[in-house]
Write an enzyme that holds these catalytic residues in place. Sequence first.
Site, PDB file in Angstrom:
ATOM      1  CG  ASN A 284      -2.282   0.674   0.890  1.00  0.00           C
ATOM      2  OD1 ASN A 284      -2.315   1.769   0.334  1.00  0.00           O
ATOM      3  ND2 ASN A 284      -3.375   0.007   1.241  1.00  0.00           N
ATOM      4  CG  HIS A 356      -5.023   1.702  -2.051  1.00  0.00           C
ATOM      5  ND1 HIS A 356      -4.911   2.941  -1.466  1.00  0.00           N
ATOM      6  CD2 HIS A 356      -6.334   1.361  -1.963  1.00  0.00           C
ATOM      7  CE1 HIS A 356      -6.100   3.325  -1.033  1.00  0.00           C
ATOM      8  NE2 HIS A 356      -6.981   2.396  -1.334  1.00  0.00           N
ATOM      9  CD  GLU A 425     -10.345   3.954  -0.456  1.00  0.00           C
ATOM     10  OE1 GLU A 425     -10.990   4.817   0.159  1.00  0.00           O
ATOM     11  OE2 GLU A 425      -9.156   3.678  -0.183  1.00  0.00           O
TER      12      GLU A 425
END
Length: 771
Positions: A284, A356, A425
């Site tokens: 990440n 990410h 996301e």
Amino acid sequence: MTTKSILTMLAAMTVPTLTAQDAKQIADSLSVPTELWGGGDSKLTIPTVDGATVELLGADYEQVITPDGSVKSVLSQTPVNVNFKVTKDGKEAFSKDYKIVVKPRFTTKGEQNAKPRVIPSILQWEGGQGEYKLGDTVGVYFSRGMREEQKAIILDDLRAVLGKEVQLADKNKANIKFVRVPKMKEGDPDNQAEAYRLRTDDSGITVASKSSKGVFWGSRTVLQILKQTGGSMPYGTAYDVPRYEVRGVLFDIARTPYTLKDLRDVINAMAWYKMNDLHLVINNNYIFLEEYVKDGHDPLKEAYTAFRLESKMVGANGQKLTADDVWFTKKEFRELIDYAKLRGVNIVPEFDTPGHALSFTKVRPDLIYQGPMNHPGRRADHIDAGNPETLRFVGEVLDEYLLPDSAMGNKPLLEGCVVHVGADEFYGEAEVYRRFADGLLKHVKSRGFTPRIWGSLTHKPGKTKVESEGVQMNLWSTHWQDPVEAMNDGFKLINTYDGHLYIVPFANYYRMDKNHKWVYNNWCPNYVGNSHIPAGHPNLIGSTFAIWNDMTDLKHSGYGMYDIWDVFRGSADVLSQRMWSTEHNPDTFEDHRKLVEKIGEAPNINPLYLRTGDTPIAVQPATLPMQLNEAAAGPNYHLTAEVELAAAPEGVEQVLLSGPEGKLYACMADGTVGFVRNDAMAFSFGGKLPVGKKVKLELIGKPQSTQLLVDGKEIGTLTLLSYKDREDGWKNRTKGLRSTFILPLQTIGESLQGTVHNLKVEFSAPVAETK
């Protein structure tokens, strides 16, 4: 009022018959008993409704009320939630949760021992009279089928808790027996891998289970009871089984590094509370990349990102996929997986793409997503989900861990693991996301692994049907994923709802750790926000709480595992109770927390580096280096020493104290005094020691604060070297630091050019200080 108007009003108030209602109305209006006797031929009668079909959907405790409606024997009153599926006019609906208390047919007469208090609480208990007291020497018997390593863990834990001699013994001479019963009848409530029975009588203490995992959970119960009593067990019989199969913790190890020792402590603490699913975020990056873009900086080159596993992947640009600061070799990670399995914990590694994914785009900048997107300032961490080469590239990275590896004995590194593919996301196009997610899930399944994914399909609608059979899904946001939609699509669901179960340490958002009392009293695994999942739906497999390290890079304050240990453990004790046990808490929150204090930490771990007693350490080193070989010290401590540098060559590091926990430098590479922790966090005190002059050095360690005095004065400003500070011209950070330092006490003067005299370390009790 006339008689006619009264009759008209009463007719309007009449409740419509079930046959006039739709499927959902019928499902929530069924006639269901609130109590049933367990055992014998007892069976839950399925309600009947004219014009509709009613079926039993399931129960949260299917070991008590089975899928065919049989009601099994119970030791004590056991609350069970059941749900029904109603079909009418071609439409289906699931019912509300119907609560049924299953009662034992026979109860022991006379005064009985109360149910022992442990965390999580025991499901069923039939108390006896009296207690079994252990002597100064405790004999332990293990049946066949228990691994030697697991036996050793249980024996060591018994020694730590009892402070007695604990040794192996024959079955007929043992005080405590751990027994595996692998062959059980179908439908037997004990025929479940995590179920166990505990019986204490004149013959001693016996834990029995179908599996070694169940036996291990039973050992945790025994240890917690013995820790409270000092060596006695109340007579009685217990039956215990979890409400849901997944009871998890997520640790974001990508954006803040943690050591293997940290993770082993987490595993032991999870096992102490019978939590079994450790979700580790392998890669990440800093989320708020737009802050770099706004200030004219390139996040692809400058933003913090990490991929924590050894990988052979290197880009054409020479960029390695594996992080430079802290990473795990394949051998280390496999050993961690095995370490966890012995303690009943499954490790779930997450490889996060297509969002990410800065670690991936740094290796393949040619694959940065170029399509339309929200949050364009975050483009650098979006890999091109619409490019077939991206799926091939990510698949190649995954295959390094999913395919047989000669270094792993021709087995995959991740053998036995659920594999998380991330996929949250992504701010690009919906259809390319769906195709990518579907391809990634199928790739993992094709390698023989169960995949897990973040629920995002509601927010990314499209024509592509995403693989759902045999796929687990974290329900983290009802905006990104409608829980009922995911349930109906066939995903296996894990409640990870951000509003209830997220923690971002030291942030001003996502602070479940500030709401433990509310969670303990109100949170339920089958409510995702305001969305209800039937408690007995077979697709609801559990819950996970998450510790996310959003406060990294530009926002990092230098915190480490010590600083968030109470955040983690204080959440684990609450949520293990809510995940394992019935929805009816056995204690008030205040009494629960008192029980936590009585039970204490898991045996044989010391995450806060507490020392036994406060006896100071005082030494007079004759020659350097000197092996001190003392256990490291957590706050609070006060180190004093007289130090004289003979030389301070430019760029040469000189270590004053060292050990596995880190190093205290008399001279860092820049000549200043500082320290580096074993999580690679580096701090400088901003000043230098003189050469050829003896000075009194004092190091004062407190929670989240480490102070240096030289001859009674500070010699500079403490700075965090590991990250840069945007607000201060991209220089080293100086404000709001959390500079906890575990004092290493293994070696004095590992590489010191000089002398050390009168080294002394004094200790006092630590004070918790987490905000």
